[in-house]
Design an enzyme around this catalytic site. Structure first.
Site: not given
Length: 161
Positions: A117, A136
């Site tokens: 991330d 995501d």
């Protein structure tokens, strides 16, 4: 289902390319953070071993493999489920968004042991402590799209009372 496959492939490639560019090209795994357009867009490295917002992170290797298997099962189930609405382009696009993102995160778990991330966005006095990635975003958009665009009468058929 060609459209779903094309969207899934495009999302998967975009997700993996963005992660490679940021983690390896910009060496974000080493420098940990880059201010791109503060506070609206920053790169902040986070290795997510769990699910959204780090839930179930810090668990053992078993959790990693359970999350991989669950992601693959859900992806297969969504693909099979969406086949019954193959004539709906928005359902196919949503399916591709969700599956492409899910497979992108699965590859991260296989290669790195965690999901890479790196996107961090804040605005209007709110400081977001969490990072996320392209996968995501597409998983979320795909799930919302499936809720909004699936079900009901197939294209061209009148609704029955």
């Amino acid at each position: 289902m060609k459209l779903a496959a094309l969207v899934a492939t495009g999302v998967f490639l975009l997700d993996q390319a963005s992660k490679f560019a940021v983690v390896h090209g910009l060496e974000l795994d080493r420098v940990r953070g880059i201010d791109v357009w503060p506070p609206f867009l920053n790169f902040r490295m986070a290795w997510n071993q769990g699910i959204n917002f780090g839930l179930f992170s810090g668990q053992d290797e078993l959790t990693r493999w359970v999350l991989i298997i669950i992601s693959l099962i859900i992806s297969a189930w969504v693909w099979i489920w969406a086949k019954r609405e193959a004539d709906r382009p928005l359902v196919q696009i949503s399916t591709g968004l969700l599956i492409g993102g899910a497979l992108g995160n699965v590859i991260d778990r296989l290669i790195y042991g965690a999901v890479a991330d790196f996107l961090n966005m804040s605005c209007c006095g709110f400081s977001n402590p969490y990072s996320f990635n392209v996968a995501d975003i597409t998983i979320f958009a795909g799930a919302i799209g499936l809720v909004l665009f699936s079900g009901g009468s197939p294209r061209g058929e009148a609704k029955k009372p």
